[in-house]
Design an enzyme around this catalytic site. Structure first.
Site, PDB file in Angstrom:
ATOM      1  N   HIS A  96       1.906   4.491  -2.812  1.00  0.00           N
ATOM      2  CA  HIS A  96       2.030   5.945  -2.618  1.00  0.00           C
ATOM      3  C   HIS A  96       3.413   6.434  -3.036  1.00  0.00           C
ATOM      4  O   HIS A  96       3.548   7.449  -3.726  1.00  0.00           O
ATOM      5  CB  HIS A  96       1.827   6.298  -1.131  1.00  0.00           C
ATOM      6  CG  HIS A  96       0.422   6.191  -0.651  1.00  0.00           C
ATOM      7  ND1 HIS A  96      -0.643   6.769  -1.322  1.00  0.00           N
ATOM      8  CD2 HIS A  96      -0.105   5.590   0.453  1.00  0.00           C
ATOM      9  CE1 HIS A  96      -1.758   6.521  -0.653  1.00  0.00           C
ATOM     10  NE2 HIS A  96      -1.461   5.805   0.424  1.00  0.00           N
TER      11      HIS A  96
ATOM     12  N   HIS B  70       3.981   6.362  -6.776  1.00  0.00           N
ATOM     13  CA  HIS B  70       3.186   7.471  -7.328  1.00  0.00           C
ATOM     14  C   HIS B  70       3.954   8.790  -7.154  1.00  0.00           C
ATOM     15  O   HIS B  70       4.105   9.577  -8.097  1.00  0.00           O
ATOM     16  CB  HIS B  70       1.838   7.515  -6.594  1.00  0.00           C
ATOM     17  CG  HIS B  70       0.834   8.461  -7.186  1.00  0.00           C
ATOM     18  ND1 HIS B  70      -0.417   8.635  -6.635  1.00  0.00           N
ATOM     19  CD2 HIS B  70       0.883   9.297  -8.244  1.00  0.00           C
ATOM     20  CE1 HIS B  70      -1.093   9.528  -7.353  1.00  0.00           C
ATOM     21  NE2 HIS B  70      -0.314   9.942  -8.329  1.00  0.00           N
TER      22      HIS B  70
ATOM     23  N   HIS C  81       0.843  -1.204   0.000  1.00  0.00           N
ATOM     24  CA  HIS C  81       0.000   0.000   0.000  1.00  0.00           C
ATOM     25  C   HIS C  81       0.880   1.257   0.000  1.00  0.00           C
ATOM     26  O   HIS C  81       0.743   2.132  -0.864  1.00  0.00           O
ATOM     27  CB  HIS C  81      -0.913  -0.030   1.229  1.00  0.00           C
ATOM     28  CG  HIS C  81      -1.802   1.168   1.372  1.00  0.00           C
ATOM     29  ND1 HIS C  81      -3.162   1.120   1.116  1.00  0.00           N
ATOM     30  CD2 HIS C  81      -1.540   2.445   1.749  1.00  0.00           C
ATOM     31  CE1 HIS C  81      -3.686   2.319   1.315  1.00  0.00           C
ATOM     32  NE2 HIS C  81      -2.711   3.148   1.708  1.00  0.00           N
ATOM     33  N   GLU C  82       1.794   1.324   0.972  1.00  0.00           N
ATOM     34  CA  GLU C  82       2.667   2.503   1.070  1.00  0.00           C
ATOM     35  C   GLU C  82       3.623   2.594  -0.123  1.00  0.00           C
ATOM     36  O   GLU C  82       3.978   3.684  -0.559  1.00  0.00           O
ATOM     37  CB  GLU C  82       3.452   2.488   2.382  1.00  0.00           C
ATOM     38  CG  GLU C  82       2.599   2.554   3.643  1.00  0.00           C
ATOM     39  CD  GLU C  82       1.629   3.730   3.684  1.00  0.00           C
ATOM     40  OE1 GLU C  82       1.934   4.787   3.086  1.00  0.00           O
ATOM     41  OE2 GLU C  82       0.565   3.598   4.305  1.00  0.00           O
TER      42      GLU C  82
END
Length: 376
Positions: free
Chosen positions: A298, A301, A294-295
């Protein structure tokens, strides 16, 4: 604090810019845009600025607001310091009947214990602490809400909600439609909780029963295995993405272990000219593996945005932020389901996915609804 003070000072000095720019008419700006090719890169930035013209104040007022930046941030900063650094949580028993120090990091793994007494003790230990300081927490929250409402009022927004959403040009109707859909589908959530009660054999279902996995299978991942799995799963995005993930692991972008005074939870940050650093509080659970990818979503991105966009577009709005991260989680779920050897493994993974859905969709919407009511 010194860095924040310097940043606030910069904001104060720079506060003249938006009111000064908005003295220019749209006609004059369009003329300049035709004549000066170098302005083309900034067209979207200026369009955003024109769109919020009615909410920009005079130079003098903007300077005063900028100077008060540290004061406006103090309620949330007070909470962060109090909750992450000053609170001493008590000792509790874990599943092995050992006394351990309760922390924000291990609380979630204790909530996943198969032993109900362990869950109950950890829950009561954490919340008795919050209850002890309930008026302090309430005051920081109240002040934070008043800051939001005051800022919205000063800038001529109808509400703090409108001000928050306008920052990313999101219509308020989006929030309303979300809440309508959530309320419409609450029976599904209630059905899932009833199913949990039945499988766990608990008639007096409590909040500390909501996180324990329904499966008896115990997924454990140490960090090294987690890194390998994340790298393998995220290779689907291609060579460049895979190399960037590898760099994140090898160049120590990640603060992995829990530590005293460290912020709880997980986080991806950094700035335009740094690596997209990550913060974890690794506890070796299946959920930690999902948090890692998940991190990483980020941070990838952020990294690709910063490397491919000029500084003025080097960030992305919160409205887009969770797409990359939750996409990574879904890819991990699909990969693990394909690799599962039997129905027990599939059940454990689907249970995790349903709990994630409850947490990401229903729980976050619950927070949003609470915020709406408290600001009103």
């Amino acid at each position: 604090s010194k860095a924040t003070a310097l940043y606030v000072k910069f904001g104060e000095v720079y506060a003249f810019y938006e009111p000064e720019f908005l003295k220019i008419s749209k006609e004059v700006y369009n003329k300049w845009l035709e004549e000066l090719q170098k302005l083309k890169n900034y067209d979207h930035m200026f369009e955003r600025l024109f769109a919020k013209k009615t909410h920009i104040l005079s130079q003098k007022e903007e300077k005063l607001l900028a100077a008060a930046g540290e004061i406006f941030e103090s309620p949330s900063e007070t909470f962060e310091i109090f909750d992450n650094a000053d609170i001493n949580l008590p000792m509790v028993k874990n599943e092995s009947d050992e006394m351990v120090q309760l922390t924000h990091g291990n609380y979630s793994s204790l909530m996943e214990s198969k032993n109900r007494e362990v869950r109950k003790a950890a829950y009561k230990a954490l919340y008795s602490n919050y209850k002890q300081y309930q008026h302090t927490y309430a005051k920081t929250l109240q002040t934070n809400v008043k800051v939001h409402n005051l800022n919205a009022q000063i800038r001529s927004y109808d509400s703090a909600r409108q001000a928050a959403l306008a920052n990313n040009f999101v219509p308020e109707k989006v929030y309303d439609v979300l809440m309508e859909a959530i309320h419409q589908h609450l029976p599904l959530l209630h059905r899932y909780i009833e199913l949990r009660k039945k499988i766990l054999g608990i008639s007096d279902f409590k909040m500390y029963d909501i996180y324990t996995p329904l499966s008896n299978l115990d997924y454990k991942f140490n960090y090294e295995d987690g890194m390998k799995k994340a790298e393998e799963v995220l290779a689907i995005f291609g060579k460049e993405y895979k190399e960037k993930v590898k760099a994140a692991f090898e160049q120590r972008w990640i603060d992995v272990e829990e530590n005293i005074g460290k912020r709880s939870g997980a986080y991806s940050g950094g700035s335009y000219d740094t690596n997209a650093f990550m913060l974890l509080n690794w506890q070796e659970t299946l959920d930690d593996l999902f948090t890692l990818v998940h991190e990483m979503g980020h941070s990838m991105h952020s990294a690709f945005t910063r490397e491919n966009q000029p500084y003025v577009y080097g960030d992305y709005p919160i409205f887009l932020a969770e797409i990359a991260s939750t996409t990574n989680e879904n890819i991990l779920t699909e990969t693990l389901l394909k690799e599962s050897k039997d129905d027990k493994e599939r059940f454990a993974l689907l249970n995790h996915w349903l709990d994630s859905f409850r947490g990401t969709v229903f729980r976050q919407s619950q927070f949003a609804e609470f915020e709406q009511k408290i600001h009103e």
